[in-house]
Enzyme design. Structure first.
Site, PDB file in Angstrom:
ATOM      1  N   HIS A  61       0.857  -1.180   0.000  1.00  0.00           N
ATOM      2  CA  HIS A  61       0.000   0.000   0.000  1.00  0.00           C
ATOM      3  C   HIS A  61       0.897   1.235   0.000  1.00  0.00           C
ATOM      4  CE1 HIS A  61       0.981  -0.707   4.194  1.00  0.00           C
ATOM      5  NE2 HIS A  61       0.443   0.438   4.570  1.00  0.00           N
ATOM      6  N   HIS A  63       1.271   3.862   2.255  1.00  0.00           N
ATOM      7  CA  HIS A  63       1.723   4.592   3.435  1.00  0.00           C
ATOM      8  C   HIS A  63       3.231   4.772   3.342  1.00  0.00           C
ATOM      9  CE1 HIS A  63      -2.050   3.639   6.064  1.00  0.00           C
ATOM     10  NE2 HIS A  63      -2.197   4.724   5.323  1.00  0.00           N
ATOM     11  N   ASP A  65       5.791   4.468   5.230  1.00  0.00           N
ATOM     12  CA  ASP A  65       6.758   3.488   5.724  1.00  0.00           C
ATOM     13  C   ASP A  65       6.883   2.267   4.819  1.00  0.00           C
ATOM     14  OD1 ASP A  65       4.141   2.802   6.511  1.00  0.00           O
ATOM     15  OD2 ASP A  65       4.812   1.690   8.270  1.00  0.00           O
ATOM     16  N   HIS A  66       6.120   2.262   3.712  1.00  0.00           N
ATOM     17  CA  HIS A  66       6.202   1.139   2.780  1.00  0.00           C
ATOM     18  C   HIS A  66       6.679   1.542   1.383  1.00  0.00           C
ATOM     19  CE1 HIS A  66       4.160  -1.902   5.372  1.00  0.00           C
ATOM     20  NE2 HIS A  66       3.747  -0.785   5.954  1.00  0.00           N
ATOM     21  N   HIS A 265       7.131  -6.111  11.235  1.00  0.00           N
ATOM     22  CA  HIS A 265       6.372  -4.857  11.315  1.00  0.00           C
ATOM     23  C   HIS A 265       6.005  -4.518  12.761  1.00  0.00           C
ATOM     24  CE1 HIS A 265       3.277  -1.807  10.234  1.00  0.00           C
ATOM     25  NE2 HIS A 265       4.018  -1.671   9.139  1.00  0.00           N
TER      26      HIS A 265
END
Length: 302
Positions: A61, A63, A65-66, A265
């Site tokens: 996705h 966000h 942090d990805h 995570h």
């Protein structure tokens, strides 16, 4: 053999001792990267693996942090003199997001191909392996991924000889092709035995537990799943933000019959995830409290 490296195990923000969650897998000279948050380049360097062979990047996705580490990763690959195309796979909006991020990485010596996932599930085939995307349950559109290496049935030369199959047809039949020679049709089932088990890695972060995750992780050789919180009293927080706890991940691994579970995570507030190992293993014995740089070589059974 399928090589797997969990580059980082952190969620939300990188920490001095924990990079953001990202996975790199290597098979037959090709590399697959799933997620690329801030610090992924450093995490990759710490493993000693090269970014140059990365042929496919998948994003769960959008966000930060990805995906926020993508521009730097692309530039590094360009500086490593990569010229072959790179395929990017992700949810709807991938083209818009990547185009925006590339404002700070505009010139690259290779082509970028972008594929936006259609519907709740989609399969992408590459040379020798396939990637299966499946929808999960986060507060934005989010997907998990399977990396699957199929294995052909074993070739039986004695059966081929007994049926007087010409030697030049053995190789195409072994590869699963049907061939015709001098008016006679030869099919793979004439020379192949029973199907052999391949390899499967399931990767899922940022989701509540779902049946689709369990179904896709069924019989996985390695199930890499987010465990945002190890503290039992954080269950309500996990529900509110659509994440999951160590124990929910372990229950899914158990239902799926996965061979091994790697938790990842972790919340920045979960300082010592190994403290919860005993409780989690009471649910699913083959649970690993992963650390940055965790690697494994997955081998075919025989």
């Amino acid at each position: 053999m399928l090589e797997v490296a969990l580059l980082g195990t952190g969620g939300m923000m990188p920490l001095p001792n924990r990079w953001l969650t990202s996975l790199l897998a290597r098979y037959n000279g090709s590399s697959i990267l799933i997620d690329c948050g801030e610090g992924t380049q450093v995490a990759l360097r710490e493993t000693g693996w090269s970014p140059k062979p990365i042929d496919v990047m998948c994003f769960t996705h959008f966000h930060a942090d990805h995906i926020s580490g993508l521009p730097g990763m692309l530039l590094t690959m360009g500086n490593a003199e990569r010229t072959e195309p790179v395929t990017l796979i992700g949810p709807k909006g991938l083209v818009r997001v990547v185009t925006a991020l590339r404002n700070i990485a505009p010139e690259l010596p290779f082509e970028i191909k972008m594929i936006e996932i259609e519907g709740n599930a989609q399969t992408f085939s590459f040379d020798g392996y396939r990637i299966e995307a499946f929808r999960v349950n986060h507060n934005v559109t989010c997907y998990g991924y399977n990396i699957v290496v199929d294995r052909n049935a074993k070739f039986d030369p004695q059966r081929a000889k007994a049926q007087n199959i010409p030697l030049e047809l053995w190789n195409p039949l072994q590869k699963g092709n049907t061939v015709t020679l001098d008016g006679v049709t030869y099919t793979p089932d004439m020379v192949l035995g029973e199907a052999r088990k391949g390899l499967k890695v399931t990767y899922c972060t940022d989701s509540r537990p779902t049946e689709s995750i369990v179904e896709n992780a069924t019989n996985a050789d390695l199930f890499i799943c987010e465990g945002m919180y190890g503290e039992p009293d954080k269950i309500e927080k996990a529900k509110e933000h659509k994440h999951m706890t160590f124990y929910e991940a372990a229950n899914m691994a158990k239902k799926a019959g996965a061979r091994e579970l790697w938790l990842t995570h972790y919340s920045p507030s979960t300082n010592r995830p190994e403290e919860f190992k005993k409780q989690v293993r009471a649910i699913f014995e083959n649970t690993v409290i992963s650390r940055d740089g965790q690697t494994v070589d997955l081998m075919f059974e025989d």
